[in-house]
Design an enzyme around this catalytic site. Structure first.
Site, short mmCIF file in Angstrom:
data_model
loop_
_atom_site.label_atom_id
_atom_site.label_comp_id
_atom_site.label_asym_id
_atom_site.label_seq_id
_atom_site.Cartn_x
_atom_site.Cartn_y
_atom_site.Cartn_z
N THR A 108 25.21 50.44 74.67
CA THR A 108 24.80 49.38 73.75
C THR A 108 23.64 49.89 72.91
OG1 THR A 108 25.49 47.68 75.33
CG2 THR A 108 23.98 47.01 73.58
N LYS A 184 29.31 43.82 69.65
CA LYS A 184 28.66 43.79 70.97
C LYS A 184 27.34 43.03 70.89
CE LYS A 184 27.89 44.70 75.31
NZ LYS A 184 27.73 46.02 75.92
N LYS A 253 16.65 44.77 76.81
CA LYS A 253 17.05 45.77 75.81
C LYS A 253 18.08 45.18 74.84
CE LYS A 253 20.20 48.63 77.24
NZ LYS A 253 21.41 48.29 76.42
#
Length: 541
Positions: A108, A184, A253
């Site tokens: 990611t 995403k 994150k």
């Protein structure tokens, strides 16, 4: 195709192993900073003939990636690690890979980084695909994750064999590299907000004096439910801080990526921003490396209540919804077997409920309860080794042969509450058939027919095994209701008379195929394939 996987953690390790099952992949090497992860994967690759000639003695990237590598798959923790591996390390992918090879990043990362990486690799004529993932470690090992793929069309076509081996849902996102990471990002916005909202709702329920278990069950079946509420909410109530599925730090994150990208786009995201602050608050409580569901402790700290110990919380006991205090002190809620996620209901009627049980090596089920007499068909070729944790007893090793059939007296004797750990090198595969009710038609005497052998008899059932060699046929009448389970598959032709006409059909029967059948007279079964066909006929009495 020669593939190198960088990052053999929970997701990368599973994805690398799914590539070993692909006929399109000639060789898979696995690189990680953990020597144990690297050596374990090398031995597995060697077993299936897809390892490099020898395991490098030093854990250096250039020893695992070379100019013979066609594709590098990166599954690292964050963007910083991806940047270091691709461009900043002394021996980086940009300097090692040959022209025409391809880099896939499934970590990611931000869309901006993906676009920058694409442009930089393009200058060296190295292809780049931005392919973030979702689905968890279990689905990664099975090759059933969701993949959001973006890049040049010819690059995506080049890596398609890998995508098909690793993913159940492969989404091609138009717009070039960076758009997969954008998908995403939006997905993680929803996931993070739903986790925090689940914590907020359960903490409010606890503060209001509600039974949080009842509240959870109500929402789970109502319009307010989400996948995250159902999954993380259960873990919040059970307080499994020692069972880490995904760390809280990961969502800090991911939600930070959401925040920065939304700021760049000048798009307000007040809910996502608030959720990020709750995860940061969790980190300040020392929860960064705990399961992300422990964000509920932020609300518990502020509200002065414990979701796990809320009024009306379930007691320790043996019923569904009760808790089992495990030997290590952890407390786990007992589930009805059909609610345990590795037990999938594939057939249900008033006479039986059939569950397929499949899960990978070294995985353990949640605590669950069997309350119906059941037949168990074990379908792991080469046999199955498990550890059976039965409530009230010490864990015991158990072995089941391929094709073994067992009968559990969970209603006529007492319910079974247990957990199962798979100690095989292959997936656990078992079919659990519950015997719920006697059908309206039964047979007083056992079946006597060619190619059929009676292998198990109990008060409520009989189990026969049908074996047909290639080219063999049998004519038989089944004067009872029965469950059919395929043990060894082949192509099978079935013929019977219906309204004076002969009706025939063929199908490729596969191991584990199940079917509930009514009484059938004068049916002909032929093995028209080139393999031995074996089938269980389980007669309900």
């Amino acid at each position: 195709m020669n593939v190198a996987v960088i990052g053999l953690g929970a997701m990368g390790g599973g994805m690398a192993r799914s590539l070993l099952r692909s006929e399109a992949i000639k060789e898979v090497s696995g690189f990680d900073l953990s020597e144990q992860l690297v050596s374990t994967f090398y031995e597995e690759a060697k077993t299936v003939g897809k390892a490099t000639s020898q395991l490098p003695s030093e854990l250096k990237l250039q020893n695992f990636v070379s100019d013979k590598t066609d594709v590098v798959l990166i599954v690292l923790v964050n963007e910083t690690q991806c940047q270091f591996t691709c461009f900043d390390s002394e021996s980086n992918l940009e300097s090692i890979l040959r022209q025409g090879s391809c880099v896939i990043v499934s970590s990611t990362v931000s869309a901006a980084w993906s676009k920058s990486a694409y442009e930089r690799f393009a200058k060296k004529n190295i292809q780049f695909c931005d392919c973030p993932i979702s689905g968890g470690a279990v689905r990664a090992l099975k090759g059933e994750i969701s993949i959001f793929c973006s890049g040049e069309p010819e690059s995506l076509e080049f890596i398609d064999p890998l995508l098909q081996a690793m993913g159940k849902e492969v989404h091609i996102i138009p717009g070039g590299s960076g758009m997969g990471s954008t998908v995403k990002m939006v997905h993680q916005l929803l996931a993070g907000v739903h986790i925090v909202v689940a914590a907020e709702a359960l903490a409010l329920a606890a503060k209001a004096g509600l039974d949080v278990n009842q509240m959870y069950d109500i929402v789970k079946g109502a319009a307010g439910a989400s996948w995250m509420f159902c999954d993380r909410g259960q873990r919040m109530i059970e307080n499994p801080e020692n069972k880490i599925m995904s760390t809280l730090a990961i969502f800090i994150k991911d939600m930070d990526i959401v925040y920065n990208e939304a700021k760049r786009l000048q798009c307000p995201i007040p809910l996502a921003t608030s959720a990020l602050q709750q995860f940061i608050a969790g980190a300040s409580l020392g929860l960064s490396e705990q399961d992300d569901s422990t964000v509920v402790k932020v609300y518990e700290t502020l509200s002065g209540v414990s979701v796990n110990e809320a009024k009306g919380a379930a007691k320790e006991g043996d019923d569904v919804g009760d808790y089992w205090i495990l030997p290590d002190g952890q407390k786990e809620k007992i589930l009805e077997v059909g609610d345990e996620k590795r037990h999938n209901v594939v057939l249900s009627n008033e006479y039986t409920r059939v569950l397929k049980v499949k899960f990978p090596p070294n995985d353990t089920t949640w605590a669950h309860r069997h309350a119906e007499d059941s037949l168990y068909f074990f379908l792991v070729e080469g046999g199955l080794n498990v550890v059976n944790h039965v409530k009230g007893s010490d864990p015991e090793c158990d072995c089941m042969e391929f094709g073994e059939v067992r009968f559990g007296t969970h209603k006529s004797d007492k319910p079974l509450v247990h957990k199962i750990s798979n100690k095989n090198d292959t997936d656990m595969f078992c079919i659990d058939a519950e015997i719920l009710k006697t059908p309206p038609v039964t047979c007083p005497l056992p079946l006597v027919a060619d190619h059929h052998s009676l292998i198990k008899t109990r008060d409520r059932c009989r189990v026969y095994k049908l074996v047909l060699q290639p080219g063999e046929s049998v004519s038989v009448s089944y004067a009872f209701f029965y469950l059919s389970i395929v043990l060894r598959g082949s192509r099978v032709k079935t013929s019977l008379e219906s309204s004076g006409h002969l009706v025939s059909w063929e199908k490729d029967a596969k191991i584990g195929d199940e079917e509930w059948c009514s009484p059938t007279l004068s049916v002909s079964i032929s093995n028209v394939g080139d393999k031995v066909y074996e089938q269980f006929i389980a007669e309900w009495r």
